[in-house]
Design an enzyme around this catalytic site. Structure first.
Site, short mmCIF file in Angstrom:
data_model
loop_
_atom_site.label_atom_id
_atom_site.label_comp_id
_atom_site.label_asym_id
_atom_site.label_seq_id
_atom_site.Cartn_x
_atom_site.Cartn_y
_atom_site.Cartn_z
N SER A 27 0.67 -1.27 -0.09
CA SER A 27 0.02 0.01 -0.03
C SER A 27 0.84 1.29 0.06
CB SER A 27 -0.96 0.00 1.30
OG SER A 27 -0.09 0.06 2.39
N GLY A 59 -5.33 0.06 5.75
CA GLY A 59 -5.81 -0.31 7.02
C GLY A 59 -7.04 0.55 7.44
N CYS A 89 2.14 -6.92 1.84
CA CYS A 89 1.50 -5.92 2.70
C CYS A 89 0.42 -7.02 3.41
CB CYS A 89 0.34 -5.19 1.62
SG CYS A 89 -0.84 -4.23 2.51
N CYS A 199 2.50 -5.78 10.32
CA CYS A 199 2.52 -4.93 9.03
C CYS A 199 3.87 -4.50 8.53
CB CYS A 199 1.75 -3.56 9.63
SG CYS A 199 1.80 -2.10 8.52
N THR A 200 4.05 -4.58 7.20
CA THR A 200 5.31 -4.51 6.82
C THR A 200 6.04 -2.93 6.93
OG1 THR A 200 4.44 -4.09 4.84
CG2 THR A 200 5.11 -6.40 5.12
N1 DGL Z 1 2.26 -2.36 4.73
C1 DGL Z 1 0.70 -2.52 5.10
C2 DGL Z 1 0.70 -3.84 5.64
O1 DGL Z 1 1.54 -4.73 5.99
C3 DGL Z 1 0.12 -1.61 5.61
C4 DGL Z 1 -1.14 -1.44 5.40
C5 DGL Z 1 -1.89 -0.19 5.20
O2 DGL Z 1 -1.57 0.78 4.49
O3 DGL Z 1 -2.61 0.37 6.25
O4 DGL Z 1 -0.30 -4.17 6.41
#
Ligand code: DGL
Length: 293
Positions: A27, A59, A89, A199-200
């Site tokens: 994202s 999210g 993600c 979350c990455t």
């Molecule tokens: N890096 C995304 C994940 O691992 C973030 C999600 C988001 O944009 O809220 O969930």
């Protein structure tokens, strides 16, 4: 393997060109933590990274929006010649991995919170999980807990505001530290000794987490496991690049202006690369922007 969504379909038709790039998508900037691990594990692979920063955070979006964007970006990466896709993600994986796997003609790897490794290492049997609200409420995450939590108590905390902070390249401001502390203190008070980064984006907050929790929390981050799963997947499909490792930088693309991505890649990954702006329209974003035909 926990933390990584298994991805090989017996009848999947793989692209035949091992020299083609691997697509990595998030994202926003969080998937750069996965890209870092992929580069370390698979230095011969060419990489295209897409940050959908114009539409982050996922999210805070509804499920259909997340599926729509994941499909559109996956299809765009296939159009750019990607031989495999890493959905870097947790939120997109939780909502859309089954559908994307069914529809895209290339093998793919998704990511999910490392519940199983956390349950394996926790001595106090209390584990904290930080992830987006969408990931935490997903059926996929609930099923992970049912299968792997065992006798561990998991304290699940939505990380509201953390993705936005990383997207601004804020990994240490007083406001961010206060927010993070408000999430971690109840876990520490409950005697958690392990923290799952679900979350990455959050691995970029590891120093801030250490500053707050010291050595009291073992941090579970699945990026290296994802890179290894990608390696297995490429092996299975005879798609591993055998060319000499090159100094070529990944191709960085962003649906926003790309400035934060350039900064984060330079400061945290030591990758000084330009970022291409890309337009990747999809059903939901076209609806939201009626002036675009
Ligand atoms: N890096 C995304 C994940 O691992 C973030 C999600 C988001 O944009 O809220 O969930």
């Amino acid at each position: 393997m926990s933390g990584v969504v298994p991805s090989v379909k017996p009848n999947e038709r793989a692209a035949s060109d091992a020299s083609a790039p691997v697509g990595i998508f998030d994202s926003g900037l969080g998937g750069l933590s996965v890209l870092r691990a992929v580069r370390a594990t698979l230095p011969r692979e060419r990489l295209i990274y897409v940050a959908d920063s114009l539409h982050a955070p996922y999210g805070e979006r509804d499920d259909d929006f997340i599926v729509d964007r994941t499909m559109a970006i996956g299809a765009w990466l296939v159009g750019q010649g990607a031989k495999a896709l890493v959905v870097a993600c947790n939120t997109a994986t939780a909502q859309s991995i089954a559908l994307v796997r069914e529809r895209l003609p290339i093998p793919l790897v998704g990511v999910e919170p490392g519940v199983k490794p956390a349950a394996a290492i926790s001595a106090t049997r209390v584990v904290g999980v930080l992830a987006t609200a969408v990931t935490l409420r997903s059926a996929r995450f609930q099923s992970l807990l049912e299968r792997h939590a065992g006798d561990c108590r998991f304290i699940c905390q939505p990380g509201h505001g953390l993705v936005q902070a990383v997207e601004r390249c804020d990994t240490s401001s007083p406001a961010l530290m206060a927010l993070l502390e408000s999430y971690l203190t109840p876990m520490l008070d409950a005697n958690a000794d392990t923290l799952v980064l679900g979350c990455t984006h959050y691995p970029f907050l590891d120093r801030a987490i250490r500053d707050i929790a010291g050595e009291r929390l073992k941090i579970v981050d699945t990026s290296v496991a994802i890179a290894r799963q990608l390696e297995r997947l490429l092996d299975v499909h005879a798609l591993k690049n055998s060319a000499e490792p090159s100094d070529a930088l990944p191709r960085f693309c962003s649906t926003a202006d790309g400035e934060s991505q350039r900064q984060l890649a330079a400061s945290l990954l030591q990758l000084d690369a330009r970022v291409e702006h890309v337009d990747i329209p999809s059903r939901r974003t076209r609806l939201a922007e009626p002036h675009i035909v």
